[in-house]
Design a protein around this motif. Structure first.
Motif, PDB file in Angstrom:
ATOM      1  N   ILE A  91       0.928  -1.173  -0.016  1.00 11.73           N
ATOM      2  CA  ILE A  91       0.008  -0.153   0.011  1.00 11.73           C
ATOM      3  C   ILE A  91       0.942   1.231  -0.056  1.00 11.73           C
ATOM      4  O   ILE A  91       1.563   1.422   1.028  1.00 11.73           O
ATOM      5  N   PRO A  92       0.687   2.057  -1.154  1.00 11.52           N
ATOM      6  CA  PRO A  92       1.541   3.195  -1.164  1.00 11.52           C
ATOM      7  C   PRO A  92       1.042   4.279  -0.134  1.00 11.52           C
ATOM      8  O   PRO A  92      -0.231   4.356  -0.045  1.00 11.52           O
ATOM      9  N   VAL A  93       2.006   4.952   0.486  1.00  8.38           N
ATOM     10  CA  VAL A  93       1.709   6.104   1.330  1.00  8.38           C
ATOM     11  C   VAL A  93       2.073   7.178   0.974  1.00  8.38           C
ATOM     12  O   VAL A  93       3.330   7.685   0.782  1.00  8.38           O
ATOM     13  N   ASP A  94       1.464   8.453   0.318  1.00 11.04           N
ATOM     14  CA  ASP A  94       1.769   9.505   0.079  1.00 11.04           C
ATOM     15  C   ASP A  94       1.606  10.551   1.228  1.00 11.04           C
ATOM     16  O   ASP A  94       0.502  10.798   1.735  1.00 11.04           O
ATOM     17  N   ARG A  95       2.637  11.010   1.809  1.00 11.75           N
ATOM     18  CA  ARG A  95       2.639  11.852   2.904  1.00 11.75           C
ATOM     19  C   ARG A  95       1.714  13.200   2.918  1.00 11.75           C
ATOM     20  O   ARG A  95       1.403  13.721   3.875  1.00 11.75           O
ATOM     21  N   ALA A  96       1.786  13.592   1.774  1.00 13.61           N
ATOM     22  CA  ALA A  96       0.871  14.881   1.302  1.00 13.61           C
ATOM     23  C   ALA A  96      -0.518  14.480   1.488  1.00 13.61           C
ATOM     24  O   ALA A  96      -1.449  15.357   1.601  1.00 13.61           O
ATOM     25  N   GLY A 134      -2.216  11.464   3.163  1.00  7.45           N
ATOM     26  CA  GLY A 134      -2.225  10.156   3.882  1.00  7.45           C
ATOM     27  C   GLY A 134      -3.661   9.473   3.934  1.00  7.45           C
ATOM     28  O   GLY A 134      -3.660   8.397   3.996  1.00  7.45           O
ATOM     29  N   ALA A 135      -4.642  10.302   3.653  1.00 12.29           N
ATOM     30  CA  ALA A 135      -6.037   9.729   4.008  1.00 12.29           C
ATOM     31  C   ALA A 135      -6.313   8.571   3.118  1.00 12.29           C
ATOM     32  O   ALA A 135      -6.902   7.548   3.431  1.00 12.29           O
ATOM     33  N   GLY A 136      -5.649   8.719   1.559  1.00 11.83           N
ATOM     34  CA  GLY A 136      -5.948   7.450   0.623  1.00 11.83           C
ATOM     35  C   GLY A 136      -5.532   6.191   1.041  1.00 11.83           C
ATOM     36  O   GLY A 136      -5.856   5.449   1.117  1.00 11.83           O
ATOM     37  N   ALA A 137      -4.068   6.423   1.683  1.00 12.01           N
ATOM     38  CA  ALA A 137      -3.513   5.173   2.110  1.00 12.01           C
ATOM     39  C   ALA A 137      -4.261   4.351   3.333  1.00 12.01           C
ATOM     40  O   ALA A 137      -4.382   3.395   3.335  1.00 12.01           O
TER      41      ALA A 137
END
Length: 249
Positions: A88-93, A95-98
């Motif tokens: 699961i990719p985490v985009d720190r900008a 984060g809700a999506g992850a």
């Protein structure tokens, strides 16, 4: 979901472990359920931790979907592998999506792996941790299982050259008893308890390790090693963040 990539990767890694005569000791693997969703929460001391934390679930026949920073998925080599293994990719900008993706995986009966410290601990002690793992477990009524890794930092960690071809390196994988946070309970209190348990497990793994030499870089300062203290490690992390932000500007 189709598992075309994950099993061959595991097979290749097991072959590598045998060739390197890696001494892997897994304790408490029975705490990982054989079915249903679960959250594995591991300490983070190496770039290879997702491999070894994932081994904690192998005796139960489970594959772990790790939450990892988006940059790993953007890499031309690691990206296809990470996607093929359904991590699961985490985009720190964003984060809700992850978080939503992790909840979806847990509800589908998957095991989700989390490094609650977010970044590698240079001091090899448990840093402050985020409450995301606790919230995910509570939201999906899933057990939360603490894992302590030790020895992985000797292979490849922050500020050190890769040394993954070393032979005979002992690796400890310690799996703790599950925690069961529930909706409506104090998530911060559960997070404090999770950190306490993880710290206790890491300390036990360190003190019971097959090799305990003094003065080596991979040993924590409080056990006679030359790793940075937690305070020194935080200062190094802060300097790294400032340099990264300055580079963006």
């Amino acid at each position: 979901m189709a598992e075309i990539v994950y099993p061959p990767v595991i097979g290749a890694l097991r072959t590598m472990f045998r060739v390197l005569d890696m001494k892997i000791d897994i304790v408490g693997a029975e705490h990982v359920p054989t079915t249903g969703g679960a959250v594995i929460v591991s300490n983070h001391i190496s770039y290879l931790d997702f491999i070894f934390a994932g081994l904690a679930a192998r005796p139960s026949g489970r594959l772990v979907r790790f939450m990892a920073k988006k940059e790993v998925f953007d890499n031309k080599i690691s990206g296809p592998l990470m996607r093929g293994m359904h991590h699961i990719p985490v985009d720190r900008a964003e984060g809700a999506g992850a978080y939503v993706a992790a909840l979806r995986a847990l509800k589908a009966g998957e095991v989700v792996g989390v490094f609650a410290e977010a970044t590698i601990s240079r001091s090899f002690t448990i840093k402050e941790i985020k409450n995301g793992a606790v919230r995910m477990a509570a939201a999906t009524n899933s057990p939360m299982i603490p894992v302590a890794l030790w020895g992985t930092q000797r292979l490849w960690t922050k500020g050190r050259k890769r040394a993954i071809a070393q032979r005979h390196i002992p690796i400890t994988i310690m799996v703790g008893e599950p925690m069961y946070p529930k909706r409506g309970e104090d998530m911060d209190a559960h997070t404090v308890e999770l950190r306490r348990r993880m710290s206790e497990m890491v300390d036990k793994a360190q003190r019971g390790y097959a090799e305990i030499p003094e003065g080596v870089w991979w040993q924590p300062a409080h056990l006679g090693g030359s790793a940075p203290t937690p305070e020194e490690a935080e200062a190094l992390d802060a300097a790294e963040r400032e340099a990264r932000e300055a580079k963006r500007d």
